[in-house]
Design a protein around this motif. Structure first.
Motif, mmCIF file in Angstrom:
data_model
loop_
_atom_site.group_PDB
_atom_site.id
_atom_site.type_symbol
_atom_site.label_atom_id
_atom_site.label_comp_id
_atom_site.label_asym_id
_atom_site.label_seq_id
_atom_site.Cartn_x
_atom_site.Cartn_y
_atom_site.Cartn_z
ATOM 1 N N GLY A 509 0.828 -1.194 0.000
ATOM 2 C CA GLY A 509 0.000 0.000 0.000
ATOM 3 C C GLY A 509 0.858 1.237 0.000
ATOM 4 N N CYS A 510 0.211 2.391 -0.125
ATOM 5 C CA CYS A 510 0.955 3.635 -0.265
ATOM 6 C C CYS A 510 0.169 4.792 0.348
ATOM 7 C CB CYS A 510 1.215 3.907 -1.752
ATOM 8 S SG CYS A 510 2.184 5.385 -2.076
ATOM 9 N N VAL A 511 0.903 5.763 0.891
ATOM 10 C CA VAL A 511 0.321 6.999 1.391
ATOM 11 C C VAL A 511 0.966 8.153 0.636
ATOM 12 C CG1 VAL A 511 0.005 8.526 3.365
ATOM 13 C CG2 VAL A 511 -0.124 6.045 3.677
ATOM 14 N N VAL A 512 0.148 9.049 0.108
ATOM 15 C CA VAL A 512 0.639 10.249 -0.552
ATOM 16 C C VAL A 512 0.354 11.433 0.364
ATOM 17 C CG1 VAL A 512 0.509 11.736 -2.575
ATOM 18 C CG2 VAL A 512 0.154 9.282 -2.825
ATOM 19 N N PHE A 513 1.389 12.184 0.682
ATOM 20 C CA PHE A 513 1.241 13.412 1.444
ATOM 21 C C PHE A 513 1.225 14.571 0.454
ATOM 22 C CE2 PHE A 513 3.476 10.293 3.992
ATOM 23 C CZ PHE A 513 2.713 10.270 5.153
ATOM 24 N N PHE A 569 -5.846 -3.772 -11.056
ATOM 25 C CA PHE A 569 -6.272 -3.154 -9.808
ATOM 26 C C PHE A 569 -5.034 -2.845 -8.990
ATOM 27 C CE2 PHE A 569 -6.814 -7.736 -9.622
ATOM 28 C CZ PHE A 569 -6.048 -8.111 -8.539
ATOM 29 N N ALA A 570 -5.107 -1.785 -8.244
ATOM 30 C CA ALA A 570 -3.938 -1.263 -7.542
ATOM 31 C C ALA A 570 -4.018 -1.575 -6.056
ATOM 32 C CB ALA A 570 -3.848 0.247 -7.745
ATOM 33 N N PRO A 571 -2.867 -1.703 -5.397
ATOM 34 C CA PRO A 571 -2.864 -1.798 -3.938
ATOM 35 C C PRO A 571 -3.496 -0.553 -3.329
ATOM 36 C CG PRO A 571 -0.735 -2.428 -4.834
ATOM 37 C CD PRO A 571 -1.525 -1.849 -5.968
ATOM 38 N N PRO A 572 -3.898 -0.626 -2.063
ATOM 39 C CA PRO A 572 -4.605 0.494 -1.428
ATOM 40 C C PRO A 572 -3.784 1.783 -1.410
ATOM 41 C CG PRO A 572 -4.732 -1.491 -0.080
ATOM 42 C CD PRO A 572 -3.763 -1.781 -1.166
ATOM 43 N N LEU A 573 -4.518 2.896 -1.415
ATOM 44 C CA LEU A 573 -3.903 4.212 -1.438
ATOM 45 C C LEU A 573 -4.687 5.151 -0.529
ATOM 46 C CD1 LEU A 573 -1.828 6.183 -2.934
ATOM 47 C CD2 LEU A 573 -3.745 6.701 -4.459
ATOM 48 N N ILE A 574 -3.975 5.950 0.256
ATOM 49 C CA ILE A 574 -4.575 7.015 1.059
ATOM 50 C C ILE A 574 -3.824 8.304 0.742
ATOM 51 C CG2 ILE A 574 -4.960 7.922 3.380
ATOM 52 C CD1 ILE A 574 -5.179 5.076 4.388
ATOM 53 N N ILE A 575 -4.556 9.403 0.589
ATOM 54 C CA ILE A 575 -3.955 10.705 0.331
ATOM 55 C C ILE A 575 -4.317 11.629 1.473
ATOM 56 C CG2 ILE A 575 -3.764 12.631 -1.279
ATOM 57 C CD1 ILE A 575 -4.831 10.709 -3.444
ATOM 58 N N VAL A 622 -4.877 -8.634 -3.608
ATOM 59 C CA VAL A 622 -5.115 -7.196 -3.535
ATOM 60 C C VAL A 622 -6.587 -6.880 -3.676
ATOM 61 C CG1 VAL A 622 -4.556 -4.954 -4.559
ATOM 62 C CG2 VAL A 622 -2.842 -6.771 -4.530
ATOM 63 N N THR A 623 -7.072 -6.024 -2.787
ATOM 64 C CA THR A 623 -8.398 -5.430 -2.911
ATOM 65 C C THR A 623 -8.218 -3.924 -2.725
ATOM 66 O OG1 THR A 623 -9.020 -5.405 -0.566
ATOM 67 C CG2 THR A 623 -9.323 -7.489 -1.747
ATOM 68 N N PRO A 624 -9.246 -3.126 -2.973
ATOM 69 C CA PRO A 624 -9.097 -1.682 -2.756
ATOM 70 C C PRO A 624 -8.765 -1.308 -1.315
ATOM 71 C CG PRO A 624 -10.994 -2.115 -4.143
ATOM 72 C CD PRO A 624 -10.533 -3.448 -3.636
ATOM 73 N N GLN A 625 -8.985 -2.238 -0.380
ATOM 74 C CA GLN A 625 -8.777 -1.896 1.029
ATOM 75 C C GLN A 625 -7.683 -2.708 1.712
ATOM 76 O OE1 GLN A 625 -12.580 -2.021 3.063
ATOM 77 N NE2 GLN A 625 -12.977 0.106 2.498
ATOM 78 N N SER A 626 -7.069 -3.662 1.038
ATOM 79 C CA SER A 626 -6.034 -4.451 1.705
ATOM 80 C C SER A 626 -5.162 -5.171 0.690
ATOM 81 C CB SER A 626 -6.662 -5.486 2.654
ATOM 82 O OG SER A 626 -7.328 -6.499 1.918
ATOM 83 N N THR A 627 -3.966 -5.490 1.133
ATOM 84 C CA THR A 627 -3.092 -6.407 0.413
ATOM 85 C C THR A 627 -2.593 -7.418 1.432
ATOM 86 O OG1 THR A 627 -2.353 -4.634 -1.056
ATOM 87 C CG2 THR A 627 -1.045 -6.639 -1.032
ATOM 88 N N THR A 628 -2.981 -8.659 1.262
ATOM 89 C CA THR A 628 -2.521 -9.723 2.151
ATOM 90 C C THR A 628 -1.588 -10.632 1.379
ATOM 91 O OG1 THR A 628 -4.531 -10.981 1.651
ATOM 92 C CG2 THR A 628 -4.518 -9.682 3.670
ATOM 93 N N TYR A 629 -0.704 -11.296 2.114
ATOM 94 C CA TYR A 629 0.255 -12.177 1.457
ATOM 95 C C TYR A 629 0.307 -13.503 2.194
ATOM 96 C CZ TYR A 629 3.234 -10.095 5.108
ATOM 97 O OH TYR A 629 3.735 -9.636 6.293
ATOM 98 N N GLY A 639 -0.122 -12.349 6.702
ATOM 99 C CA GLY A 639 0.219 -10.971 7.006
ATOM 100 C C GLY A 639 -0.225 -10.052 5.896
ATOM 101 N N GLY A 640 0.116 -8.778 6.039
ATOM 102 C CA GLY A 640 -0.233 -7.827 5.001
ATOM 103 C C GLY A 640 -0.537 -6.459 5.574
ATOM 104 N N LEU A 641 -1.167 -5.652 4.747
ATOM 105 C CA LEU A 641 -1.500 -4.279 5.116
ATOM 106 C C LEU A 641 -2.942 -4.015 4.734
ATOM 107 C CD1 LEU A 641 -0.276 -1.521 6.122
ATOM 108 C CD2 LEU A 641 0.020 -0.966 3.707
#
Length: 730
Positions: A509-513, A569-575, A622-629, A639-641
């Motif tokens: 996942g990723c966070v954009v500031f 589809f992309a891993p989750p993202l928060i801005i 991968v879903t819009p809200q999580s990536t598990t492995y 585990g995952g995020l």
């Protein structure tokens, strides 16, 4: 700036010299380290252009040809005294007295004598004394982390900037560029099965036929006649060339020395953009509204009536990972209401040191840090204190943003850290701490790494802002919508390049500031575009490969799967919107990824419990809200995020909803980061609501921000990132 060029006589060090000139720097001295001789009386010799010979002088008795040094190329070193005559640049040479005592990829000087790396120190100190204006050192490192980290270590101690313009560039691309400018580079050593020394030695490495033209910058050629070349075999297919006779031959028609600027007229400077990211940038810009960029809005005022008490430090452990969150410095005492920012920083880091020690850890165990500042202008002073605590050659990755007056009153910073306390310290981490300027990605000259991978395979990618790597200047001033988009896409490209160099299996996942809401739409679109066609399997996305050719289309049996593949589809993202970012950037990208070797290890361990073993590969689901492995994700995640956003609501209701949202089957929660917008709650209010609802057994980092958007660009009240771990012991 004035630069010393480290040269070995090899093609890469000289080609790096050309790129240093092309980037506006002045080469004032050449530096070389050579094998010891039995007759040398002075450890450093000076070769000035006015006194340099035009013919190779006899070697001193006892001179070795090749040391097989881990650090320095020495074969062919006997011709280097001809360089000052050919280039009109003074050469300073020192003796290699040490050996490769410290063979770790990362390097830190221990104070002990005898390592060959340290032979570079007195040589550079001598040159600096002769040329006091020197500010940098250029080297030809391309893929050798061993050499790069050692040069960076020496440069850091001497206050010099390391320039490595060839770093991470494709070998074939470099050879093509060398051929284009007429570089005549001869092979003087082979050490590979199938390469016959007699057949390959003295061949031109950049083209099949021998060049008849002068290379860039040379006033002539250094010629080595056939009778001056002797093949020395070392066994096992290894052989090198011993040069016993050589001379400098002036070029025909060369009357006046060419200006150094003319050396690089035909030199190609690589584009700042990768092909895929340039396409993404143009596509986003083509759809921008034509209206001018609005004035930068002031930060949202914090309601004066709102209570904003400081949160209590949150300390928790999970799967041998230590989470220390929400550390603040004690508020100013009545007797010292205006304590300095450096005193506050030192106090905060002392608190962190005590908490680490209580769990048998130290600063060397920390893998990532998040530093929240009231004012970005405080950063230089804070960083000067911070770096005295983080002295490891692989310091933790770091995110640094300013949240303004959203911090509790009277406090200027808040710090959270994650530490790996499971394995021996020597096995703790792998990472990238590239401090050299290059064309690759921004150098990290400060006490933080571009990426750190912990023993559990968790890779933290430092916040990346849109600096031009070669100059370390901001890409633009963000005065138009196009420039804001350019900053956002370049920051993403930097993070992507770092992830690829770190050899991660994929993003979690990723966070954009961001400091402007105009970043949101382009960031969402760029993130989706870069993942188009990716289905979740490890290694499937072609952008992880250095190849620029598209991967073959995977065969599909189902039309629905074909449509899914095309859309991707992309891993989750928060801005999130912050008050300000380093260097006045409008965006900063920070990612979390998973390590491929660790996934393979997990799969092997999982298979050992099955009879018969499973043939399935480790997967990222991968879903819009999580990536598990895990070996059978999503059915048996290890585990995952998990990342999701929630609309505005009272703090207590949000805490309860987050608690419900992170109840994932077969996994446990390691730590939670909550980005709380100013319209929802203060940092202290939300922390109190969290403890009242969830308790203090789950570590929680609270980050006060101005605004929050989800991965679709919809404004929300809070953003949540949850670190997940499995119950199966993997």
């Amino acid at each position: 700036m004035q630069v010393i060029a480290l040269i070995s006589g090899g093609k890469d060090s000289f080609f790096s010299l050309l790129h240093t000139v092309a980037n506006g720097h002045e080469i004032v001295a050449l530096a070389n380290l050579h094998p010891p001789t039995t007759t040398a009386s002075d450890p450093i010799t000076t070769h000035l252009p006015s006194t340099a010979p035009s013919t190779l002088l006899p070697s001193a008795p006892g001179t070795e040809d090749e040391l097989d040094s881990f650090m320095y190329q020495t074969v062919g070193h006997t011709v280097l005294p001809l360089y000052p005559h050919a280039l009109k640049i003074p050469l300073y040479r020192g003796t290699i007295t040490g050996t490769s005592i410290n063979q770790n990829l990362s390097y830190a000087h221990s104070g002990k004598h005898g390592d060959e790396t340290e032979d570079l120190v007195p040589l550079l100190e001598h040159i600096i004394a002769q040329h006091p204006g020197v500010k940098g050192v250029c080297t030809g490192a391309i893929l050798s982390t061993y050499q790069r980290t050692r040069v960076e270590s020496v440069c850091e101690r001497l206050g010099l900037i390391s320039l490595a313009y060839l770093w991470q560039r494709e070998q074939a691309e470099i050879l093509a560029d060398m051929e284009a400018v007429g570089l005549d580079a001869r092979i003087v050593k082979v050490a590979a099965v199938g390469l016959n020394p007699e057949e390959w030695l003295w061949e031109n490495v950049v083209e099949e036929r021998r060049r008849r033209m002068l290379g860039p910058g040379w006033r002539g050629r250094i010629e080595v006649p056939e009778e001056g070349r002797e093949v020395v075999r070392s066994g096992g297919g290894v052989g090198h060339l011993k040069i016993t006779k050589a001379n400098f031959a002036p070029g025909k028609g060369v009357v006046v020395e060419a200006e150094k600027g003319d050396w690089v007229k035909g030199l190609r400077i690589p584009s700042i953009w990768d092909t895929d990211f340039e396409r993404i940038l143009k596509n986003i810009i083509s759809k921008l509204p034509k209206t001018p960029l609005s004035a930068h809005p002031p930060p949202s005022p914090h309601p004066p009536s709102r209570l904003n008490p400081p949160p209590k430090p949150s300390v928790s452990t999970f799967s041998q990972i230590l989470f220390i969150n929400n550390l603040t410095s004690p508020p100013p005492s009545p007797t010292s209401p205006h304590q300095s920012i450096t005193t506050e920083t030192s106090s905060l880091l002392q608190t962190l040191s005590s908490l680490l020690a209580a769990h048998g850890a130290s600063f060397k165990h920390i893998t990532s840090c998040t530093l929240l500042l009231r004012q970005m202008s405080h950063f230089p002073l804070i960083n000067s204190t911070y770096l005295t605590y983080f002295t490891s050659p692989l310091p933790p990755s770091r995110i640094c943003i300013s949240v303004g007056d959203l911090l509790p009153q009277g406090m200027n910073m808040m710090l959270s850290a994650t530490a790996d306390i499971l394995p021996p310290l020597s096995q703790l981490r792998r990472g990238l701490h590239v401090q050299s300027r290059s064309y690759w990605a921004p150098a990290n000259i400060g006490p933080y790494s571009q990426s750190i991978t912990s023993s559990g395979g968790w890779t933290s990618l430092a916040g990346m802002i849109p600096l031009v790597p070669a100059s370390m200047e901001l890409l633009n001033n963000a005065e138009t919508r196009e420039e804001v988009v350019g900053q956002a896409v370049l920051g993403l490209q930097h993070m992507w390049r770092v992830a690829r160099a770190a050899e991660v299996a994929g993003f979690l996942g990723c966070v954009v500031f961001a400091t402007r809401c105009e970043v949101v739409g382009p960031a969402v679109e760029a993130w989706k575009e870069v993942w188009k066609g990716w289905r979740g399997e490890v290694g499937w996305k072609r952008l992880w490969s250095p190849s620029t050719q598209p991967s073959p289309r995977m065969e599909q049996d189902d039309e629905a799967e074909e449509e899914e593949e095309e859309a991707g589809f992309a891993p989750p993202l928060i801005i999130i919107q912050a008050s300000s970012l380093p260097r006045s950037s409008t965006s900063e990208w920070a990612g979390t990824a998973i390590d491929g070797p660790w996934l393979h290890k997990l799969q092997t361990a999982y298979n050992s419990t099955l009879s018969p073993p499973s043939s399935s590969l480790p997967r990222l689901h991968v879903t819009p809200q999580s990536t598990t492995y895990g070996p059978n994700a999503p059915h048996s995640p290890t585990g995952g995020l998990q990342m999701f956003c929630l609309p505005p609501s009272p703090p207590g209701a949000l805490a309860l909803e987050i608690k419900r949202g992170i109840s994932v089957e077969q996994v446990e929660v390691g730590s939670v980061t909550v980005y709380v917008s100013t319209g929802v709650a203060s940092v202290g209010e939300f922390y109190a609501a969290w403890v009242g609802c969830v308790g203090d057994t789950v570590g929680m980092q609270v980050v006060p921000v101005e605004r929050v958007w989800d991965g679709e660009g919809r404004e929300m009240g809070v953003g949540v990132a949850v670190r997940l771990g499995g119950k199966e012991g993997f």
